[in-house]
Structures are given as C-alpha cells and as structure tokens.
Design a protein around this motif. Sequence first.
Motif, PDB file in Angstrom:
ATOM      1  N   MET A 161       2.771   5.520  12.696  1.00  0.00           N
ATOM      2  CA  MET A 161       3.370   5.047  11.470  1.00  0.00           C
ATOM      3  C   MET A 161       3.828   3.599  11.652  1.00  0.00           C
ATOM      4  SD  MET A 161       5.790   7.713   9.448  1.00  0.00           S
ATOM      5  CE  MET A 161       5.617   9.029  10.617  1.00  0.00           C
ATOM      6  N   ASN A 162       3.780   2.863  10.565  1.00  0.00           N
ATOM      7  CA  ASN A 162       4.201   1.467  10.630  1.00  0.00           C
ATOM      8  C   ASN A 162       5.015   1.112   9.388  1.00  0.00           C
ATOM      9  OD1 ASN A 162       2.371   0.870   8.501  1.00  0.00           O
ATOM     10  ND2 ASN A 162       0.712   0.670   9.967  1.00  0.00           N
ATOM     11  N   ASP A 163       5.416  -0.143   9.298  1.00  0.00           N
ATOM     12  CA  ASP A 163       6.242  -0.583   8.163  1.00  0.00           C
ATOM     13  C   ASP A 163       5.537  -0.379   6.830  1.00  0.00           C
ATOM     14  OD1 ASP A 163       8.306  -1.269   9.827  1.00  0.00           O
ATOM     15  OD2 ASP A 163       7.811  -3.403   9.870  1.00  0.00           O
ATOM     16  N   ASN A 164       4.203  -0.518   6.802  1.00  0.00           N
ATOM     17  CA  ASN A 164       3.463  -0.312   5.554  1.00  0.00           C
ATOM     18  C   ASN A 164       3.666   1.101   5.019  1.00  0.00           C
ATOM     19  OD1 ASN A 164       2.481  -2.904   5.781  1.00  0.00           O
ATOM     20  ND2 ASN A 164       0.430  -2.290   6.403  1.00  0.00           N
ATOM     21  N   THR A 165       3.706   2.069   5.920  1.00  0.00           N
ATOM     22  CA  THR A 165       3.895   3.457   5.506  1.00  0.00           C
ATOM     23  C   THR A 165       5.221   3.620   4.782  1.00  0.00           C
ATOM     24  OG1 THR A 165       2.617   4.224   7.400  1.00  0.00           O
ATOM     25  CG2 THR A 165       4.033   5.833   6.334  1.00  0.00           C
ATOM     26  N   PHE A 166       6.282   3.122   5.384  1.00  0.00           N
ATOM     27  CA  PHE A 166       7.598   3.257   4.770  1.00  0.00           C
ATOM     28  C   PHE A 166       7.699   2.440   3.488  1.00  0.00           C
ATOM     29  CE2 PHE A 166       8.415   4.330   9.221  1.00  0.00           C
ATOM     30  CZ  PHE A 166       8.913   5.611   9.031  1.00  0.00           C
ATOM     31  N   ASN A 167       7.111   1.272   3.475  1.00  0.00           N
ATOM     32  CA  ASN A 167       7.118   0.440   2.280  1.00  0.00           C
ATOM     33  C   ASN A 167       6.365   1.136   1.151  1.00  0.00           C
ATOM     34  OD1 ASN A 167       6.779  -1.599   0.323  1.00  0.00           O
ATOM     35  ND2 ASN A 167       6.966  -3.176   1.880  1.00  0.00           N
ATOM     36  N   ALA A 168       5.220   1.717   1.464  1.00  0.00           N
ATOM     37  CA  ALA A 168       4.418   2.395   0.446  1.00  0.00           C
ATOM     38  C   ALA A 168       5.176   3.559  -0.176  1.00  0.00           C
ATOM     39  CB  ALA A 168       3.107   2.889   1.056  1.00  0.00           C
ATOM     40  N   LEU A 169       5.938   4.269   0.637  1.00  0.00           N
ATOM     41  CA  LEU A 169       6.641   5.456   0.153  1.00  0.00           C
ATOM     42  C   LEU A 169       8.030   5.155  -0.401  1.00  0.00           C
ATOM     43  CD1 LEU A 169       5.614   7.889   3.008  1.00  0.00           C
ATOM     44  CD2 LEU A 169       4.692   7.791   0.680  1.00  0.00           C
ATOM     45  N   ALA A 170       8.487   3.927  -0.265  1.00  0.00           N
ATOM     46  CA  ALA A 170       9.846   3.575  -0.660  1.00  0.00           C
ATOM     47  C   ALA A 170      10.067   3.599  -2.169  1.00  0.00           C
ATOM     48  CB  ALA A 170      10.209   2.192  -0.120  1.00  0.00           C
ATOM     49  N   ASP A 189      -3.894  -3.027  -0.743  1.00  0.00           N
ATOM     50  CA  ASP A 189      -3.816  -3.913   0.434  1.00  0.00           C
ATOM     51  C   ASP A 189      -3.575  -3.118   1.711  1.00  0.00           C
ATOM     52  OD1 ASP A 189      -4.242  -6.191  -1.084  1.00  0.00           O
ATOM     53  OD2 ASP A 189      -2.119  -6.773  -1.130  1.00  0.00           O
ATOM     54  N   TYR A 190      -2.767  -2.078   1.626  1.00  0.00           N
ATOM     55  CA  TYR A 190      -2.482  -1.242   2.789  1.00  0.00           C
ATOM     56  C   TYR A 190      -3.658  -0.332   3.148  1.00  0.00           C
ATOM     57  CZ  TYR A 190       2.494  -2.455   2.150  1.00  0.00           C
ATOM     58  OH  TYR A 190       3.703  -3.104   2.023  1.00  0.00           O
ATOM     59  N   GLY A 191      -4.620  -0.198   2.223  1.00  0.00           N
ATOM     60  CA  GLY A 191      -5.779   0.657   2.465  1.00  0.00           C
ATOM     61  C   GLY A 191      -5.551   2.113   2.121  1.00  0.00           C
ATOM     62  N   TYR A 192      -4.430   2.416   1.459  1.00  0.00           N
ATOM     63  CA  TYR A 192      -4.140   3.803   1.116  1.00  0.00           C
ATOM     64  C   TYR A 192      -4.886   4.257  -0.136  1.00  0.00           C
ATOM     65  CZ  TYR A 192      -0.341   3.232   4.466  1.00  0.00           C
ATOM     66  OH  TYR A 192       0.395   2.975   5.594  1.00  0.00           O
ATOM     67  N   ILE A 193      -5.264   3.298  -0.976  1.00  0.00           N
ATOM     68  CA  ILE A 193      -6.037   3.618  -2.177  1.00  0.00           C
ATOM     69  C   ILE A 193      -7.167   2.609  -2.333  1.00  0.00           C
ATOM     70  CG2 ILE A 193      -4.029   4.580  -3.397  1.00  0.00           C
ATOM     71  CD1 ILE A 193      -4.147   1.998  -5.201  1.00  0.00           C
ATOM     72  N   GLU A 194      -8.144   2.997  -3.141  1.00  0.00           N
ATOM     73  CA  GLU A 194      -9.145   2.068  -3.676  1.00  0.00           C
ATOM     74  C   GLU A 194      -9.006   2.169  -5.186  1.00  0.00           C
ATOM     75  OE1 GLU A 194     -13.035   2.857  -2.123  1.00  0.00           O
ATOM     76  OE2 GLU A 194     -12.391   2.468  -0.069  1.00  0.00           O
ATOM     77  N   TRP A 195      -8.888   1.018  -5.834  1.00  0.00           N
ATOM     78  CA  TRP A 195      -8.598   0.967  -7.264  1.00  0.00           C
ATOM     79  C   TRP A 195      -9.689   0.207  -7.974  1.00  0.00           C
ATOM     80  CZ3 TRP A 195      -4.820  -3.149  -9.386  1.00  0.00           C
ATOM     81  CH2 TRP A 195      -4.671  -3.009 -10.762  1.00  0.00           C
ATOM     82  N   ASN A 196     -10.343   0.862  -8.930  1.00  0.00           N
ATOM     83  CA  ASN A 196     -11.343   0.225  -9.776  1.00  0.00           C
ATOM     84  C   ASN A 196     -10.634  -0.206 -11.050  1.00  0.00           C
ATOM     85  OD1 ASN A 196     -13.338  -0.309 -11.738  1.00  0.00           O
ATOM     86  ND2 ASN A 196     -14.802   0.980 -10.654  1.00  0.00           N
ATOM     87  N   GLU A 197     -10.366  -1.502 -11.161  1.00  0.00           N
ATOM     88  CA  GLU A 197      -9.612  -2.008 -12.306  1.00  0.00           C
ATOM     89  C   GLU A 197     -10.354  -1.842 -13.625  1.00  0.00           C
ATOM     90  OE1 GLU A 197      -7.463  -5.761 -11.750  1.00  0.00           O
ATOM     91  OE2 GLU A 197      -8.091  -5.636  -9.645  1.00  0.00           O
ATOM     92  N   GLU A 198     -11.680  -1.817 -13.583  1.00  0.00           N
ATOM     93  CA  GLU A 198     -12.463  -1.678 -14.822  1.00  0.00           C
ATOM     94  C   GLU A 198     -12.366  -0.279 -15.403  1.00  0.00           C
ATOM     95  OE1 GLU A 198     -16.459  -3.090 -14.361  1.00  0.00           O
ATOM     96  OE2 GLU A 198     -15.791  -4.940 -13.399  1.00  0.00           O
ATOM     97  N   THR A 199     -12.377   0.740 -14.541  1.00  0.00           N
ATOM     98  CA  THR A 199     -12.336   2.124 -15.018  1.00  0.00           C
ATOM     99  C   THR A 199     -10.956   2.752 -14.889  1.00  0.00           C
ATOM    100  OG1 THR A 199     -12.928   3.044 -12.854  1.00  0.00           O
ATOM    101  CG2 THR A 199     -14.754   2.464 -14.358  1.00  0.00           C
TER     102      THR A 199
END
Length: 96
Positions: free
Chosen positions: A1-10, A61-71
């Motif tokens: 676990m790293n800071d990104n994990t805690f930031n993502a869940l904060a 940015d953290y790689g936890y999701i991929e987001w298609n802005e068009e759909t």
Amino acid sequence: MNDNTFNALAHEQRRTLLLDLLESNPQDAGIESLTGESVLTDAEQRLQTGMYHVHLPKLEDYGYIEWNEETNEIIKGPQFDEIRSLLKFIASEGVE
C-alpha cells in the motif's frame, strides 16, 4: 500500500465509485438527478463537476480506473488489484 491508496479512499465519492467497481464492472460516470427532474440541482452539479475534474482524473492517474470520457464508462484500471483487498475489507465492515 502507498499514499495513493489512502488518497484514493479518503474522499467519499472516490471510495463509493471504487466499491461499486468491486461489485460491478463497468460503471457509468454520469450523475442523474436525485429529484427525478431532468435538470440537476446546484448540489448535484457541484458533485458532477468534482467527479469529472478531480476524482475521476485522480483515480485514473493512480491506475485504479480507466475512464472513457466520450461514453462516460469507467472500468477497473491496471492497478485496481492493488486496492482490491482493502476495498473488500471496507465493504465487509460497511464503512463508506
């Protein structure tokens, strides 16, 4: 676990989205009016703006999701498995 994990869940919106992805992949990034009206309330517009300009880009940015802005489709990202066990724990404890 790293800071990104805690930031993502904060933040509640990010945490809720990640928990939803744990259960069902993909998810819709859109927000619908809670009042049933076709126009979003001011509060709903603020939530949507925050989601589109802060939360979704951060999770991507953290790689936890991929987001298609068009759909407006969101799927689990390549780093999602890094937080899977923590999300399962949060879901089992009923924490949101």
